[in-house]
Each structure stands twice: as C-alpha cells, then as structure tokens.
Design a protein around this motif. Structure first.
Motif, PDB file in Angstrom:
ATOM      1  N   THR A 158     111.961  70.681  57.795  1.00  0.00           N
ATOM      2  CA  THR A 158     112.273  72.019  57.297  1.00  0.00           C
ATOM      3  C   THR A 158     113.703  72.071  56.773  1.00  0.00           C
ATOM      4  OG1 THR A 158     112.889  72.765  59.531  1.00  0.00           O
ATOM      5  CG2 THR A 158     110.622  73.156  58.804  1.00  0.00           C
ATOM      6  N   PRO A 188     102.976  73.732  60.155  1.00  0.00           N
ATOM      7  CA  PRO A 188     104.212  73.129  60.660  1.00  0.00           C
ATOM      8  C   PRO A 188     103.992  72.443  62.001  1.00  0.00           C
ATOM      9  CG  PRO A 188     104.588  75.390  59.922  1.00  0.00           C
ATOM     10  CD  PRO A 188     103.104  75.181  59.944  1.00  0.00           C
ATOM     11  N   ILE A 244     110.059  76.861  56.078  1.00  0.00           N
ATOM     12  CA  ILE A 244     108.806  76.101  56.051  1.00  0.00           C
ATOM     13  C   ILE A 244     107.911  76.510  54.877  1.00  0.00           C
ATOM     14  CG2 ILE A 244     108.757  75.640  58.531  1.00  0.00           C
ATOM     15  CD1 ILE A 244     106.953  78.034  58.897  1.00  0.00           C
TER      16      ILE A 244
END
Length: 244
Positions: free
Chosen positions: A192, A226, A216
């Motif tokens: 990220t 994620p 994200i």
C-alpha cells in the motif's frame, strides 16, 4: 516534493520474499506507480522489499538506490508480558502494557524508558532519522528544528520501498510525534501507498503533510482483497486471524 512510502507486498518471511498473493499485489502496485513521473527510487536491502520494487522498476526501466537504513526497524526489546522470550520487535507490545506509561506518548521521552534503553532503541531510531534527513537534504529540504528549510523547493516525486515499522519511524520524524502512536494506531497493509507532500506556506519554510496513509485503491480497482498481514484479530473469537 511528494514522498511515496510503500510497504512491501504480502511477505514470505521464511524466504524473505513474497507470497503468491504478494507478487500479485506487487504487480498491481507497479501498474499504479509506473504511471507517475518519479525522480528517484529508494529501497530496503531486504528481499521482500526488493522483490516488491522489482516489478515497478522493470516496468519503468529504472533502478533504485539501496539504503541500509530502510530495512525493517531492527531494535528489539524484552516485552513485559513475555519474560520467556529474549527479544521481540520494539513496537510489539500489548496495548494495555505500553499505554500505562505516559512517556510512550511523548516524543522526547518514549525512547528513554527502561525497556527501550535496555534494547538500544534510541540509537537505532537516531540512525534512521538522521539518514532520512540527510536524504531529504540532498533533495532540497534541510531539517531546521521542527520543520524544513526549502533550499531547493521542487515538485519531485520520491518513492521508498520499505516496511511498516520503518515507515512509522519516518512518519514520526516528519510529524514530530512518538513512533509508538503510529506503530500501534495505524496499519498499512502490504503493497500500500502512503503519500506525504510538502507545504511551503511561507517562502523557504516547509512542513510535510500526509495526504493518504496505506492507500489500497489499486487493489479495489482490480478486485484484489488487501492482505490481513500486520493486523491482529478484530474480535478475540476470530480463530483464523492473528492473536499475538
């Protein structure tokens, strides 16, 4: 100047590389970062960070400068509730333990507690932030007290491929806060992007302001969930999520 601080993809710690999911994350990250005009890349010497960076660098036909101080923050302490364990990461505490000592909330005091002194944490922290400040100076921003002198103000984008614990150390320097607050109250998922931008409201004086943390959006755009890595269980009865 814009700083992009990127955590490595989902890690395979045993191999110091990436899991299959981590490589997918690195590919999505590369698609995002390769669209940018990047002035310089910097990378941790650890395999999981270098592997994450590799797909972006290959796609852009670029190289990154490897910096020893970008490796995961190495200082280790004797955690109060785990006497049988010799050392653990400096930020791996139970909330009910570290929050009981006011010093950990204070920028000038957090590294001076008995536990942190015994682990040599202050020395490691100073090494990282002095190296970071030195690099920022090379790019035109010189530390001056609590802010930075914009000696060569610019709109360059600088990218760092590193690690969550180290990312929090860098941010603590820019924000002038104890890293304990960031270590325990933020969580950047693997691969990220955290964005920090200078603000020069008066000529020659700059401060860094965080525009996004652990973004994200490149995962959501591709339908990629994620990773859970770095988090602990949302509720104690979550058997499939990490407890400690």
């Amino acid at each position: 100047m814009r700083l992009l601080i990127i955590r490595h993809g989902d890690p395979d710690y045993e191999k110091d590389s990436l899991t299959e999911k981590g490589w997918r994350e690195a590919a999505l990250l590369a698609e995002r970062i390769s669209k940018l005009d990047v002035a310089a890349f910097y990378v941790s010497p650890l395999g999981r960070a270098r592997d994450t960076a590799s797909l972006t660098l290959q796609r852009m036909n670029r190289e990154a400068v490897e910096c020893d101080w970008l490796k995961e923050f190495p200082a280790r302490i004797s955690r109060p509730d785990m006497a049988e364990v010799r050392r653990t990461l400096a930020w791996d505490w139970l909330p009910q333990d570290w929050t009981g000592e006011e010093a950990y909330f204070r920028r000038e005091e957090w590294a001076g507690t008995e536990v942190m002194r015994e682990g040599g944490v202050a020395q490691e922290y100073e090494y990282v932030i002095r190296s970071f400040d030195g690099l920022l100076a090379e790019h035109g921003y010189v530390r001056d007290g609590e802010i930075y002198r914009a000696e060569r103000p610019n709109r360059d984008t600088i990218v760092f491929f590193c690690h969550f614990g180290l990312e929090c150390v860098l941010l603590s320097r820019l924000m002038n806060v104890s890293p304990m607050i960031l270590w325990h109250h933020t969580c950047a998922a693997p691969a990220t992007v955290t964005t920090v931008v200078t603000e020069e409201r008066r000529r020659g004086t700059a401060a860094f302001r965080m525009g996004s943390f652990g973004d994200i959006s490149h995962f959501y755009a591709a339908g990629e969930e994620p990773s859970f890595s770095a988090r602990f269980c949302e509720t104690f009865d979550s058997e499939d999520e990490r407890h400690d």
